[in-house]
Design an enzyme around this catalytic site. Structure first.
Site, PDB file in Angstrom:
ATOM      1  N   LYS A   1       0.860  -1.189   0.000  1.00  0.00           N
ATOM      2  CA  LYS A   1       0.000   0.000   0.000  1.00  0.00           C
ATOM      3  C   LYS A   1       0.883   1.221   0.000  1.00  0.00           C
ATOM      4  CE  LYS A   1      -4.506   0.881   0.268  1.00  0.00           C
ATOM      5  NZ  LYS A   1      -5.617  -0.007  -0.126  1.00  0.00           N
TER       6      LYS A   1
HETATM    7  P1  NAD Z   1     -13.625   7.803  -2.342  1.00  0.00           P
HETATM    8  O1  NAD Z   1     -12.663   8.887  -2.088  1.00  0.00           O
HETATM    9  O2  NAD Z   1     -14.173   7.603  -3.706  1.00  0.00           O
HETATM   10  O3  NAD Z   1     -14.883   7.967  -1.353  1.00  0.00           O
HETATM   11  C1  NAD Z   1     -14.784   8.172   0.018  1.00  0.00           C
HETATM   12  C2  NAD Z   1     -16.105   8.793   0.488  1.00  0.00           C
HETATM   13  O4  NAD Z   1     -16.125   8.858   1.916  1.00  0.00           O
HETATM   14  C3  NAD Z   1     -16.345  10.215  -0.007  1.00  0.00           C
HETATM   15  O5  NAD Z   1     -17.697  10.334  -0.435  1.00  0.00           O
HETATM   16  C4  NAD Z   1     -16.106  11.078   1.246  1.00  0.00           C
HETATM   17  O6  NAD Z   1     -16.860  12.287   1.246  1.00  0.00           O
HETATM   18  C5  NAD Z   1     -16.611  10.130   2.302  1.00  0.00           C
HETATM   19  N1  NAD Z   1     -16.144  10.439   3.653  1.00  0.00           N
HETATM   20  C6  NAD Z   1     -14.919  10.818   4.084  1.00  0.00           C
HETATM   21  N2  NAD Z   1     -14.944  11.021   5.414  1.00  0.00           N
HETATM   22  C7  NAD Z   1     -16.197  10.753   5.825  1.00  0.00           C
HETATM   23  C8  NAD Z   1     -16.854  10.766   7.070  1.00  0.00           C
HETATM   24  N3  NAD Z   1     -16.223  11.113   8.185  1.00  0.00           N
HETATM   25  N4  NAD Z   1     -18.170  10.425   7.112  1.00  0.00           N
HETATM   26  C9  NAD Z   1     -18.826  10.087   5.995  1.00  0.00           C
HETATM   27  N5  NAD Z   1     -18.263  10.055   4.789  1.00  0.00           N
HETATM   28  C10 NAD Z   1     -16.969  10.383   4.705  1.00  0.00           C
HETATM   29  O7  NAD Z   1     -12.941   6.481  -1.792  1.00  0.00           O
HETATM   30  P2  NAD Z   1     -13.288   4.966  -2.148  1.00  0.00           P
HETATM   31  O8  NAD Z   1     -12.374   4.519  -3.211  1.00  0.00           O
HETATM   32  O9  NAD Z   1     -14.766   4.793  -2.305  1.00  0.00           O
HETATM   33  O10 NAD Z   1     -12.789   4.259  -0.780  1.00  0.00           O
HETATM   34  C11 NAD Z   1     -13.624   4.213   0.374  1.00  0.00           C
HETATM   35  C12 NAD Z   1     -13.129   3.095   1.266  1.00  0.00           C
HETATM   36  O11 NAD Z   1     -13.170   1.874   0.527  1.00  0.00           O
HETATM   37  C13 NAD Z   1     -11.671   3.240   1.747  1.00  0.00           C
HETATM   38  O12 NAD Z   1     -11.555   2.660   3.038  1.00  0.00           O
HETATM   39  C14 NAD Z   1     -10.903   2.404   0.759  1.00  0.00           C
HETATM   40  O13 NAD Z   1      -9.675   1.940   1.288  1.00  0.00           O
HETATM   41  C15 NAD Z   1     -11.892   1.290   0.551  1.00  0.00           C
HETATM   42  N6  NAD Z   1     -11.662   0.533  -0.690  1.00  0.00           N
HETATM   43  C16 NAD Z   1     -11.785   1.124  -1.916  1.00  0.00           C
HETATM   44  C17 NAD Z   1     -11.538   0.366  -3.050  1.00  0.00           C
HETATM   45  C18 NAD Z   1     -11.717   0.926  -4.426  1.00  0.00           C
HETATM   46  O14 NAD Z   1     -11.521   0.151  -5.395  1.00  0.00           O
HETATM   47  N7  NAD Z   1     -12.104   2.168  -4.582  1.00  0.00           N
HETATM   48  C19 NAD Z   1     -11.163  -0.974  -2.935  1.00  0.00           C
HETATM   49  C20 NAD Z   1     -11.060  -1.543  -1.672  1.00  0.00           C
HETATM   50  C21 NAD Z   1     -11.315  -0.769  -0.550  1.00  0.00           C
END
Ligand code: NAD
Length: 418
Positions: free
Chosen positions: A106
């Site tokens: 990561k």
């Molecule tokens: P992203 O940046 O697209 O979305 C994150 C969202 O969370 C945003 O809408 C943001 O406004 C919101 N957010 C931030 N702080 C917040 C809070 N305190 N309360 C409510 N909402 C809040 O990110 P993503 O890619 O969707 O990733 C989200 C999670 O999923 C992370 O933990 C990431 O590690 C995990 N993840 C993502 C992927 C992927 O392929 N995108 C894969 C595996 C895991």
């Protein structure tokens, strides 16, 4: 969001909890609890006004016993060495639980990307790619997107790597745009596995996902796609949130319309067809059938867990529940489908992208989605087998038991050297 739990300590606790049910030697467990190496770099980058600015950046390579290191790159002001180490460890066990031939890694940059122009972000990204170049490669370490990074950043990293190496190597990074060697189905893959995990969990509990009420915390890539696909399964998404707050409608929101509204305005709050706006804490403690935390780690701490009323939690985010909160949810009989299975769709389709890059042959979206469904359903079944056979306390422990055994077997089978 609580800042009490150190995610790296949470990871180590999760490994210890699961290792207690396994016959793996203690010194192998110790090896499986810390990264093999961590790169820390300072990127000095010229800003649009000619000033130089320094950014701290990390890449943790946690374990490579099952294959090349694999994992995303996050841009966030709260990125830290321990967070990157924890996220890289979760990648090891995530890849093992869905049985794809990768280790875990990561990366992250301490930056709030909203404060920088696109050209500044491009220079920061290319500066990071230059530092990463000796450590990454299609057979070595393959980054991908994470919070606040996407196709644009992946394309820049691929381009920088290829120019410095004087080659074409689309398999050096995944999550690229289609015209840069990306895969059909990649953008939706994480949300799709969240939906599949929820579907399998409800079937296991003999409950109907159709008609179930759902709250989603975090409406980015993972959360908004999960919401849309859960709606397609007949579930009613009654509340969603982002960092601006939450919107609620007892009869269900329209997940696609809220996404479109957020795309236009930058926030879910203000969505006209919501009945009420709530705080994020109110969303997390709503009386719903299914809660999907899809924002950042430690969203559900002991305080929230003690008030949480959902029956099932499917973790889209990495590490959204602190260990203390996990114990409270177990004592309340809340079924938690752990992140390392539920959000593994992203890395699974990243793996498919890498396979396609190596084959120089693109799959159809239907093939990608079919293969993803097979991987997630098989992994869920294997997890249920372990849960029942070993009478494990919860699904998270079951996932780690399956995953740790696989990594330990790979290490044991190869032997240690030197
Ligand atoms: P992203 O940046 O697209 O979305 C994150 C969202 O969370 C945003 O809408 C943001 O406004 C919101 N957010 C931030 N702080 C917040 C809070 N305190 N309360 C409510 N909402 C809040 O990110 P993503 O890619 O969707 O990733 C989200 C999670 O999923 C992370 O933990 C990431 O590690 C995990 N993840 C993502 C992927 C992927 O392929 N995108 C894969 C595996 C895991």
């Amino acid at each position: 969001m609580s800042d009490e739990a150190n995610p790296f300590e949470s990871l180590q606790e999760q490994i210890d909890d699961a290792a207690a049910f396994l016959d793996v030697p203690g010194d192998v467990v110790t090896r499986l609890k810390s990264p093999e190496r961590v790169l820390e770099a300072t990127l000095t980058v010229e800003m649009d006004d000619g000033r130089l600015e320094g950014f701290q950046a990390f890449r943790s390579q946690f374990n490579g016993d099952r294959g090349p290191y694999k994992g995303g790159i996050r841009y966030h002001p709260n990125v830290s060495r321990d967070e990157v180490k924890a996220l890289s460890g979760w990648m090891v066990y995530k890849c093992a639980v869905v049985d794809i031939p990768y280790g875990g890694g990561k990366g992250g940059i301490v930056i709030d990307p909203r404060e920088y122009s696109e050209s500044e972000l491009e220079r920061v990204t290319r500066a990071f790619a230059k530092e990463l170049r000796p450590f990454i490669g299609p057979d070595r370490d393959i980054p991908a997107p994470d919070v606040n990074t996407g196709q644009r950043e992946m394309n820049w990293i691929k381009d920088t790597y290829e120019k410095l190496e004087n080659t074409t190597a689309p398999g050096v990074i995944t999550g690229k745009s289609l015209d840069n060697g990306g895969s059909e189905g990649r953008v939706e893959a994480t949300g799709r596995s969240v939906m599949l995990a929820a579907r399998e969990a409800f079937a296991y509990l003999d409950r109907d996902l159709s008609g179930a009420t759902v709250a989603v915390q975090g409406y980015g890539n993972a959360g908004s796609v999960a919401a849309k696909l859960l709606e397609d399964q007949g579930a009613s998404v009654v509340a969603v949130s982002d960092s601006s707050g939450a919107v609620f409608h007892p009869e269900g929101l329209d997940a696609r319309a809220v996404k479109e509204f957020k795309r236009e305005t930058g926030a879910v709050t203000g969505y006209a067809d919501a009945e009420e706006e709530l705080s994020n804490e109110e969303l997390l403690t709503m009386d719903v059938d299914l809660l999907v935390p899809a924002a950042l780690e430690n969203a559900i701490d002991a305080e929230i867990a003690s008030h949480l009323e959902a029956d099932v939690v499917v973790e889209a985010a990495n590490g959204p529940i602190t260990p203390e909160a996990d114990d409270i949810l177990a004592s309340k009989d809340v079924m938690v489908v752990p992140d390392i299975l539920a959000n593994a769709g992203g890395v699974t389709v990243s793996y498919f992208e890498w396979v396609q890059n190596r084959q120089r042959f693109a799959w159809t979206e239907a093939r990608v989605n079919d293969e993803l469904e097979r991987v997630i359903v098989d992994a869920f079944d294997r997890l249920v087998d372990a849960f029942e056979e070993k009478e494990l306390p919860n699904f998270r422990t079951a996932a780690y038991v399956v995953a740790i055994q696989r990594v330990a077997d790979a290490f044991g089978g190869a032997g240690s050297w030197p």
